[in-house]
Design an enzyme around this catalytic site. Structure first.
Site, short mmCIF file in Angstrom:
data_model
loop_
_atom_site.label_atom_id
_atom_site.label_comp_id
_atom_site.label_asym_id
_atom_site.label_seq_id
_atom_site.Cartn_x
_atom_site.Cartn_y
_atom_site.Cartn_z
N VAL A 271 0.87 -1.18 0.00
CA VAL A 271 0.00 0.00 0.00
C VAL A 271 0.90 1.23 0.00
CG1 VAL A 271 -1.71 1.30 1.35
CG2 VAL A 271 -1.85 -1.20 1.23
N ASP B 61 -8.37 11.22 0.43
CA ASP B 61 -7.79 12.46 0.97
C ASP B 61 -7.39 12.20 2.43
OD1 ASP B 61 -7.12 14.92 1.93
OD2 ASP B 61 -8.85 15.97 1.08
N ASN C 84 4.10 7.51 2.82
CA ASN C 84 4.87 8.51 2.10
C ASN C 84 4.18 9.88 2.05
OD1 ASN C 84 6.65 9.51 -0.30
ND2 ASN C 84 4.57 9.54 -1.13
N TYR D 141 5.76 21.39 9.91
CA TYR D 141 6.27 20.25 9.11
C TYR D 141 7.43 19.59 9.85
CZ TYR D 141 8.44 17.85 5.10
OH TYR D 141 8.99 16.91 4.25
N LYS E 259 7.54 15.75 11.30
CA LYS E 259 8.54 14.76 10.85
C LYS E 259 9.36 14.24 12.04
CE LYS E 259 7.78 14.47 6.38
NZ LYS E 259 7.28 13.22 5.77
N VAL F 53 14.87 15.90 -2.75
CA VAL F 53 14.66 15.04 -3.92
C VAL F 53 13.93 15.93 -4.93
CG1 VAL F 53 13.49 12.96 -4.78
CG2 VAL F 53 14.44 12.98 -2.46
N1 LIG Z 1 10.94 16.13 -2.17
C1 LIG Z 1 11.76 16.39 -1.17
O1 LIG Z 1 12.76 17.14 -1.31
C2 LIG Z 1 11.53 15.75 0.17
C3 LIG Z 1 12.48 15.99 1.18
C4 LIG Z 1 12.28 15.39 2.42
C5 LIG Z 1 11.19 14.58 2.63
N2 LIG Z 1 10.29 14.38 1.63
C6 LIG Z 1 9.13 13.55 1.93
O2 LIG Z 1 8.89 12.66 0.86
C7 LIG Z 1 7.50 12.36 0.80
C8 LIG Z 1 6.98 12.51 -0.61
O3 LIG Z 1 7.20 13.84 -1.03
P1 LIG Z 1 7.27 14.25 -2.57
O4 LIG Z 1 8.42 15.19 -2.68
O5 LIG Z 1 7.21 13.06 -3.43
O6 LIG Z 1 5.92 15.09 -2.70
P2 LIG Z 1 5.04 15.42 -3.99
O7 LIG Z 1 5.79 15.20 -5.24
O8 LIG Z 1 4.46 16.75 -3.72
O9 LIG Z 1 3.89 14.31 -3.92
C9 LIG Z 1 3.00 14.31 -2.86
C10 LIG Z 1 2.00 13.18 -3.06
O10 LIG Z 1 1.10 13.18 -1.96
C11 LIG Z 1 -0.24 13.28 -2.45
N3 LIG Z 1 -1.01 14.05 -1.47
C12 LIG Z 1 -0.78 15.30 -1.03
N4 LIG Z 1 -1.73 15.66 -0.13
C13 LIG Z 1 -2.56 14.59 0.00
C14 LIG Z 1 -3.72 14.34 0.75
N5 LIG Z 1 -4.25 15.26 1.57
N6 LIG Z 1 -4.32 13.14 0.65
C15 LIG Z 1 -3.85 12.21 -0.20
N7 LIG Z 1 -2.73 12.38 -0.94
C16 LIG Z 1 -2.11 13.57 -0.86
C17 LIG Z 1 -0.12 13.96 -3.80
O11 LIG Z 1 -1.16 13.58 -4.67
P3 LIG Z 1 -2.56 14.31 -4.84
O12 LIG Z 1 -2.27 15.76 -4.96
O13 LIG Z 1 -3.10 13.65 -6.06
O14 LIG Z 1 -3.35 13.96 -3.62
C18 LIG Z 1 1.17 13.32 -4.31
O15 LIG Z 1 0.90 12.05 -4.83
C19 LIG Z 1 6.84 13.24 1.84
O16 LIG Z 1 6.66 12.52 3.02
C20 LIG Z 1 7.85 14.33 2.06
O17 LIG Z 1 7.73 14.92 3.34
C21 LIG Z 1 10.43 14.95 0.41
#
Ligand SMILES: NC(=O)c1ccc[n+]([C@@H]2O[C@H](COP(=O)([O-])OP(=O)(O)OC[C@H]3O[C@@H](n4cnc5c(N)ncnc54)[C@H](OP(=O)(O)O)[C@@H]3O)[C@@H](O)[C@H]2O)c1
Length: 322
Positions: free
Chosen positions: A59, A113, A140, A207, A211, A240
């Site tokens: 999942v 959601d 995630n 945030y 975390k 990332v």
């Molecule tokens: N990117 C980075 O630099 C970074 C750094 C440190 C940690 N992280 C962590 O990595 C993880 C993934 O981040 P990412 O960078 O891949 O983010 P992302 O590209 O913005 O993707 C976020 C995902 O979460 C979904 N989402 C957002 N709000 C939601 C809600 N209320 N209900 C259901 N789905 C929801 C979005 O889809 P929908 O809009 O379709 O719902 C999307 O699929 C997170 O935990 C983040 O904190 C990322």
């Protein structure tokens, strides 16, 4: 009197200083060797022990984009069936088609959601998941501040959403799926954390706090369920290149989701708290080994103030153009 020639209870102070220095150096060298082993030398996890290729389900939350989408793709490629959860059905449908076209895995699309807290919505999700043999959960999904903002000025609705999605939903979903894993004595829960959970991050306070919760909760849970055959793993993530980070181009420090997720899956279940991506691991090691916490907090604050200034300038430029 020469301080180093002082004698303390039979010990020469100079000898003591050399011994303490040598001990400290040995600890640093040892932690560096562990870093090298964990990052470059450890063989990749054999996912069959978590049910890959045996009809088990994974999942993935926040699966429509970024890191979550890549988890879904790579876990399907590793022969898990996948349930993909996010809000945007059209994106989930496209991803499901991509996975099915690659062959082999079944996919369940369930638009969801995670800011919802009502019982009917969660019961509907439980009804979808109950018949499936779920052995992997990737927590995630997360919501972040749009850009660094003083806590006292942040939109209260966004703050609620950060706490509900980043804390509440992870706890609820894990509570839903963990009993099945424990009963089967097989399971893997990966909690996607952030460097903001390690270094208290001014201007991203909610945030960062969420975390930090994720990390401590995850490690506590890992200790509870490891004897029952279930691995819970917190993965410390730096930048990332995704929509959340607003980084369009990958760099050595900010990999693509594909490269990032490959490193997480290779080390799946290896330790309760890890930093799987090599450049992220090196930075975390430097921070933990050489940088006083106060200096890291101040550096993070300055970085966020700088990002905030640039975001505000960009918004002002865009407002002028309209
Ligand atoms: N990117 C980075 O630099 C970074 C750094 C440190 C940690 N992280 C962590 O990595 C993880 C993934 O981040 P990412 O960078 O891949 O983010 P992302 O590209 O913005 O993707 C976020 C995902 O979460 C979904 N989402 C957002 N709000 C939601 C809600 N209320 N209900 C259901 N789905 C929801 C979005 O889809 P929908 O809009 O379709 O719902 C999307 O699929 C997170 O935990 C983040 O904190 C990322």
């Amino acid at each position: 009197m020469d301080l180093l020639s002082l004698r303390l209870g039979g010990f020469n102070l100079a000898t003591l200083a050399v011994a303490v220095g040598a001990f400290h150096l040995a600890r640093v060298a040892f932690s560096f060797l562990i870093l090298l082993r964990n990052t470059y030398l450890r063989p990749a996890t054999n996912l069959a022990k978590f049910g890959a290729g045996k009809g088990a389900w994974a999942v993935v939350t926040g699966a429509s984009d970024g890191i979550g989408k890549e988890f879904a793709l790579q876990l399907a490629r590793a022969k898990f069936n996948v349930v993909i959860l996010a809000r945007t059905k059209s994106k989930l449908d496209t991803l499901a088609a991509e996975i099915k076209a690659a062959g082999g895995s079944e996919v369940v699309v369930h638009p969801f959601d995670f800011s919802a807290t009502d019982q009917p919505t969660w019961s509907a999700l439980a009804a979808v998941l109950a018949p499936l043999n779920v052995s992997v959960l990737i927590n995630n999904v997360a919501v972040n501040h749009a850009f660094p903002t003083p806590f006292a000025e942040e939109d209260p609705a966004l703050l609620d959403s950060i706490v509900t999605v980043n804390v509440g939903a992870q706890v609820r979903l894990t509570r839903m799926l963990l009993p099945g894993m424990v009963a089967a004595r097989r399971g893997l829960v990966i909690n996607v954390g952030s460097i903001a959970g390690l270094v208290p991050s001014a201007y991203l306070a909610a945030y960062s706090g969420a975390k930090a919760f994720l990390r401590t909760w995850s490690r506590s849970l890992a200790e509870e369920v490891a004897p029952k055959g279930v691995r819970v793993q917190h993965v410390n993530t730096h930048f990332v290149a995704t929509a959340m980070s607003k980084l369009r181009k990958a760099t050595w420090l900010a990999p693509t989701p594909k490269a990032y997720v490959r490193s997480v899956i290779a080390s799946a279940g290896a330790n309760a708290d890890g930093t799987p991506y090599p450049s992220h691991a090196i930075i975390t090691w430097v921070l933990n080994t050489f940088v006083p916490e106060g200096a890291a907090i101040a550096k993070s604050r300055d970085m966020h103030l700088d990002i905030r200034r640039r975001a505000l300038r960009k918004m002002a430029r865009e407002a002028k153009r309209e």
